[in-house]
Each structure stands twice: as structure tokens, then as C-alpha cells.
Design a protein around this motif. Structure first.
Motif, short mmCIF file in Angstrom:
data_model
loop_
_atom_site.label_atom_id
_atom_site.label_comp_id
_atom_site.label_asym_id
_atom_site.label_seq_id
_atom_site.Cartn_x
_atom_site.Cartn_y
_atom_site.Cartn_z
N ASP A 137 -0.78 0.11 -9.11
CA ASP A 137 -2.04 0.32 -9.21
C ASP A 137 -2.69 1.71 -9.99
N GLY B 86 -6.68 3.18 -6.79
CA GLY B 86 -6.67 3.05 -5.42
C GLY B 86 -7.27 1.72 -5.07
N LEU C 137 -5.00 8.99 -3.41
CA LEU C 137 -5.60 7.52 -3.29
C LEU C 137 -4.80 6.72 -2.58
N THR C 138 -5.38 5.61 -1.69
CA THR C 138 -4.16 4.67 -1.21
C THR C 138 -4.24 3.69 -2.33
N MET C 139 -3.01 3.43 -2.88
CA MET C 139 -2.82 2.50 -3.92
C MET C 139 -2.45 1.06 -3.37
N ILE C 140 -2.91 0.04 -4.11
CA ILE C 140 -2.56 -1.42 -3.71
C ILE C 140 -2.04 -2.00 -4.75
N GLU D 68 0.83 -1.15 0.00
CA GLU D 68 0.08 0.14 -0.10
C GLU D 68 0.84 1.22 0.05
N TYR D 69 0.43 2.39 -0.82
CA TYR D 69 1.25 3.46 -0.79
C TYR D 69 0.14 4.66 -1.37
N SER D 70 0.58 5.77 -1.17
CA SER D 70 -0.25 7.18 -1.51
C SER D 70 0.32 7.36 -2.98
#
Length: 241
Positions: free
Chosen positions: A65, A68, A16-19, A10-12
Motif C-alpha cells: 500500500d 493508508g 499511516l496504517t497501510m493495508i 495491516e502495518y504502519s
């Protein structure tokens, strides 16, 4: 077959919070890495599988991603998000840099040996990283012949390979010509492969939801395009044991 390990990360990015999906080869040593970008619909098992296949070949691979953690199977929703994104180089670069930071943070990654490979919107993001001057060993895209802002292609520091279907109405001959003109003017080491009879996203297996007009799977060219991507990495980013 070489054992690999995978995990979600997970990262921003882009608010958004990307996966993402990170695939690691066997061992503990540093390896060359590949940033893998998905089509506009977003990260799916197709890209996760390709990241796994690259890890089996000895690469650290991150399938990043776009939305998000969501997969946009509704064509209208996908276009509503992707068209503004594709028109905004800074947003594309933000998404790409955030994913690149995940790769750099992985201890198995050799930070001096990274490639960007992408499909559609994910490929356009890889090209924008190149236009932003990121130190990549090679950029490879399928269905992404997007042109950048004037003069910025001169910042590309590596070979560029692009593949496109001859019957792709989303990347028609005029778009191909514009991309070639940009690469030529910038003095980039570029290659273009046109897959005869193929539509847009010809590499992607059929999906169980509506698609935009001009999209269609071509099994033979899908296999060829993957072999071409692997050969590109073998040439420009070889794995040394």
C-alpha cells in the motif's frame, strides 16, 4: 490452476496504517517472495490480481500500500502526495522496509529469496530499497526510471530490469539516459526495454477517473511487459518445487 490463499495485512508506514494484499501459493513450504508496488494512484485490484497471478506461479506475493488504504483517483490529490514522496528517498525507503518486514514475517517466505517488482511510484520504492543495500534477488520496474542520490546505486546487489514506453512524457529520453548513466557508473547488471509507441502506465487497464496527461493503456505492450516480468523472475528467482 494452483489453489492460492489471500488475505489483507495491516502495518504502519509513513504515519499511516497501510493495508496490503498478501497472496500465498498452495502448500506449507517456504517459497521465494515478491514485493509488488503499485502506481502512484495506489493499491488497486490490478496489483492484487498480479499478486494472485504470482502466487499461482508459486511465489509468496505482497502487493503493498502507498496511501493508508486509499486509492487516489483524483490526479491533483495523487500528485500532491506522490511528488513529495518521490523527492524523499528516506520516506520511500520507510514505506518499502515496512512492507518488506511484512514479507519477512510471513512463515511461507524464504527470506533469502525476495524480489521487488513495481510500477511507477511502487517501482521507485523498489529501486530505493536496492540503493539502500537491501538483499534482493532482482528489481523489476515499469515506468520507474528514477535516479537516486549520488553514489548510492553502488549499493544495489542484484540485477535491475526497467521497462518504459517510448512516448512516455513523464519518463522522457533524458530521464532514461540519466538512469542508464547511474546504473552504468555503479556497475549494476541492468537492462532497459523500451516499448514502442507506449505512453506512461501503458500496462494499466483503463480507469473510470481522470488521469494525468501522458497516461494511456497499450494492451499489446501490457501483455508483453507482464511476460517480461514473469521471465525476469523465472531467470533470477525461479520457483523450485
Amino acid at each position: 490452476m494452483t489453489a492460492i490463499t489471500t488475505r489483507t495485512v495491516e502495518y504502519s508506514a509513513d504515519g499511516l496504517t497501510m493495508i496490503g494484499h498478501l497472496a500465498l501459493p498452495a502448500g506449507v513450504d517456504r517459497r521465494p517472495a515478491v514485493l509488488l508496488g503499485p502506481e502512484g494512484t495506489g493499491l488497486s485490484d490490478v496489483e492484487r490480481g498480479r499478486a494472485d497471478a504470482l502466487a499461482e506461479r508459486g511465489y509468496v506475493a505482497l502487493a503493498f500500500d502507498l496511501h493508508g488504504g486509499r486509492y487516489l483517483g483524483d490526479p491533483e490529490e495523487m500528485l500532491a502526495r506522490c511528488l513529495p514522496l518521490l523527492a524523499d528517498p528516506e520516506r520511500m525507503r520507510e514505506i518499502g522496509h515496512a512492507a518488506l518486514a511484512v514479507l519477512h514475517a510471513e512463515p511461507r517466505t524464504d527470506p533469502e529469496r525476495i524480489a521487488a517488482v513495481g510500477y511507477g511510484t511502487g517501482g521507485a520504492i523498489g529501486l530505493e530499497l536496492g540503493r539502500d543495500g537491501v538483499d534482493l534477488r532482482v528489481i523489476g520496474t515499469v515506468n520507474a526510471l528514477t535516479t537516486g542520490r549520488p553514489g548510492e546505486a553502488a549499493r544495489i546487489r542484484c540485477p535491475v530490469w526497467v521497462g518504459v514506453g517510448s512516448e512516455d512524457p513523464i519518463m522522457p529520453p533524458a530521464q532514461r539516459d540519466a538512469f542508464v548513466d547511474e546504473m552504468r557508473a555503479a556497475g549494476v547488471d541492468w537492462r532497459l526495454v523500451v516499448y514502442g509507441g507506449a505512453l506512461h502506465a501503458f500496462h494499466h487497464p483503463p480507469v473510470d477517473h481522470p488521469v494525468v496527461p501522458g497516461v494511456g493503456y497499450h494492451p499489446q505492450h501490457a501483455r508483453r511487459a507482464w511476460r517480461d516480468v514473469v521471465a525476469l523472475l523465472d531467470e533470477c528467482l525461479p520457483v523450485t518445487q
